[in-house]
Design an enzyme around this catalytic site. Structure first.
Site, mmCIF file in Angstrom:
data_model
loop_
_atom_site.group_PDB
_atom_site.id
_atom_site.type_symbol
_atom_site.label_atom_id
_atom_site.label_comp_id
_atom_site.label_asym_id
_atom_site.label_seq_id
_atom_site.Cartn_x
_atom_site.Cartn_y
_atom_site.Cartn_z
ATOM 1 N N CYS A 1 6.867 -43.209 29.948
ATOM 2 C CA CYS A 1 7.127 -42.537 31.230
ATOM 3 C C CYS A 1 8.500 -41.879 31.136
ATOM 4 O O CYS A 1 9.433 -42.236 31.866
ATOM 5 C CB CYS A 1 7.078 -43.525 32.383
ATOM 6 S SG CYS A 1 5.562 -44.513 32.479
ATOM 7 N N ALA A 2 8.639 -40.935 30.239
ATOM 8 C CA ALA A 2 9.955 -40.422 29.858
ATOM 9 C C ALA A 2 10.631 -39.608 30.944
ATOM 10 O O ALA A 2 11.859 -39.529 31.001
ATOM 11 C CB ALA A 2 9.841 -39.595 28.580
ATOM 12 N N LYS B 1 16.416 -42.207 29.674
ATOM 13 C CA LYS B 1 16.342 -43.379 28.788
ATOM 14 C C LYS B 1 15.937 -42.983 27.377
ATOM 15 O O LYS B 1 16.322 -43.658 26.409
ATOM 16 C CB LYS B 1 15.377 -44.411 29.365
ATOM 17 C CG LYS B 1 15.910 -45.095 30.617
ATOM 18 C CD LYS B 1 15.007 -46.221 31.062
ATOM 19 C CE LYS B 1 15.567 -46.913 32.303
ATOM 20 N NZ LYS B 1 15.628 -45.996 33.476
ATOM 21 N N ASP C 1 5.269 -38.041 29.191
ATOM 22 C CA ASP C 1 5.112 -38.247 30.624
ATOM 23 C C ASP C 1 3.868 -37.467 31.051
ATOM 24 O O ASP C 1 3.626 -36.359 30.543
ATOM 25 C CB ASP C 1 6.334 -37.747 31.393
ATOM 26 C CG ASP C 1 6.383 -38.298 32.804
ATOM 27 O OD1 ASP C 1 7.158 -39.244 33.041
ATOM 28 O OD2 ASP C 1 5.629 -37.818 33.667
ATOM 29 N N ASP D 1 8.883 -47.269 31.881
ATOM 30 C CA ASP D 1 9.808 -47.106 33.005
ATOM 31 C C ASP D 1 8.954 -46.618 34.167
ATOM 32 O O ASP D 1 8.824 -45.427 34.418
ATOM 33 C CB ASP D 1 10.894 -46.097 32.630
ATOM 34 C CG ASP D 1 11.994 -46.015 33.668
ATOM 35 O OD1 ASP D 1 11.954 -46.778 34.644
ATOM 36 O OD2 ASP D 1 12.887 -45.161 33.521
ATOM 37 N N CYS E 1 12.888 -49.449 39.078
ATOM 38 C CA CYS E 1 14.101 -49.396 39.897
ATOM 39 C C CYS E 1 13.749 -49.884 41.308
ATOM 40 O O CYS E 1 14.170 -49.309 42.303
ATOM 41 C CB CYS E 1 14.723 -48.004 39.913
ATOM 42 S SG CYS E 1 13.603 -46.666 40.387
#
Length: 441
Positions: free
Chosen positions: A242-243, A248, A266, A316, A369
């Protein structure tokens, strides 16, 4: 613009936000276009005041005797000046004198409420400045400390930088940014923190030579820690599933010292678009960007050749973003329960999709997050129920990627058997959850 005129403008912008439920950045940009006389300093001051009001929306409304959802823009701004900026009732009255471009004078009730602004008897959701419907989920994580955790999320976020070790050491970056008085991060050995101005304005970092030449990137220290704890192996095969814009990915490449092979993917081509320029600026050479091709049932499997080969897959995951409320305060008031259910569905699907790429003995790092158990420990537990060949790497072992700092991080963070949760109150970072799992050999 005078301070009183800026206050009037902030009341106007908040009124638009409350009535139209649009992102704050869009409304502020529109205001700037229609008020060309306002200089950059005026626009920055207005933006800071508006975002402070959004951060303190519940508590500001409370001290003015109003409820979230029924509050007036004027009440929000007056309460914000009192709570977030510590301006006393007399000074606020001086701003609201009814002169040209200034707000109308304070009423007797407003003056009394500002003089006696107290949150001592307020419910947790008000003291923590978060939507009331999230009180139970946050209580499940933080218990009686949920109001304090929420209040920390209602503060301004710092400006954190990550030093790109492919371009130089942290001392080199500190020397080049010495005029900004950078200080080392608390946890990440790659982090520098830049102090904001009194009104929250950040320096124009993207114009700095150190940024333009790729020596530093803007990245919250919590995000940096998440990539470090994933521990990408130098010379290994790594997939960032999930770039997004590549934040990251860039750090993983630096941690791998440009060795091995890192794949960035992604499923949204628009999110992935900025990564190419960022990779070039950072001097990254070990990344292959795999862009989605086709749509729906005709979408090509551009990752098929990676099946069963990855030493590490980083997920992510898309989430509610509750851990980033310091930076996106309007998002917490636009969030609805349905969004949580949708994100949970997305997370489960992405985790299941990641399985096919992890080789025996390889690791799967799950990062959000978010502060909510539903998106964090709950997802990990459900994943392990579906995929018994994986086990959790104990957080104590995961933290070793930070060396001695990892010991201190474990003490500061909220440690669960499934992973580590960072929060603004505990670690002075954005909120991040990190869990690492390993596939049986």
């Amino acid at each position: 613009m005078t301070p009183a005129a800026r206050l009037s403008a902030a009341i106007e912008v908040i009124g638009t936000l409350l009535s139209e439920r649009r992102p704050a950045a869009d409304v502020l940009k529109e205001w700037g276009r229609s008020h060309r006389f306002a200089g950059s300093g005026d626009r920055a001051a207005l933006s800071s005041l508006v975002y402070d009001a959004l951060r303190r929306r519940a508590s500001a409304a409370y001290v003015m005797g109003e409820a979230v959802g029924a509050e007036t823009p004027r009440a929000l701004l007056l309460g914000t000046l009192r709570l977030a900026r510590g301006v006393d009732a007399e000074a606020i009255a001086a701003l609201c004198d009814g002169s040209r471009f200034a707000p109308a004078p304070l009423t007797d009730d407003e003056r009394a409420r500002l003089a006696d602004a107290s949150l001592d008897a307020a419910p947790a959701a008000v003291r923590g400045d978060y939507p009331e419907w999230l009180d139970a989920p946050l209580a499940a994580v933080f218990g009686e400390a949920r109001a304090e955790e929420g209040a920390a999320l209602a503060e301004r976020a710092p400006l954190d930088l990550r030093v790109n070790s492919l371009k130089g050491a942290i001392e080199k970056a500190r020397q080049q940014l010495d005029h900004l008085s950078p200080t080392p991060g608390n946890w990440s050995p790659l982090a520098l923190r830049i102090a904001l101005e009194a009104d929250g304005k950040a320096p124009p970092l993207t114009a700095e030579p150190a940024y333009l030449k790729g020596l530093v990137e803007i990245q919250d220290e919590g995000s940096q820690i998440a990539a470090i704890l994933a521990a990408p192996p130098r010379g290994g095969q790594v997939l960032d599933l999930c770039a997004g814009g590549g934040g990251k990915t860039l750090e993983l490449a630096a941690l791998m010292d440009n060795a091995g092979q890192l794949y960035a993917y992604d499923d949204d081509l628009r999110r992935l678009a900025p990564i190419h320029e960022r990779l070039q600026r950072a001097g990254v050479h070990n990344v292959q960007v795999r862009s989605p091709k086709g749509r729906g049932t005709e979408r090509a499997d551009v990752l098929a050749d990676l099946e069963g080969r990855m030493d590490l897959v980083l997920v992510d995951a898309p989430c509610t973003g509750t851990g980033t409320w310091r930076r996106n305060p309007d998002a917490k008031w636009r969030m609805r329960p349905g969004a949580l259910a949708e994100r949970m569905k997305d997370q489960a699907e992405i985790l299941d999709a990641a399985v096919r790429f992890v080789k025996p003995g390889g690791r799967l790092a799950y990062v959000t997050c978010s502060l909510l158990d539903e998106e964090n420990v709950g997802q990990v537990r459900a994943f392990l129920d579906r995929h018994g060949e994986f086990r959790i790497v104990p957080p104590a072992e995961t933290a070793l990627a930070l060396g001695e700092r990892g010991i201190a991080l474990r003490e500061a963070a909220l440690e669960r058997p499934e992973g580590l949760l960072l929060t603004p109150r505990r670690t002075n970072t954005d909120g991040f959850f990190v869990s690492v799992m390993v596939r049986g050999a």
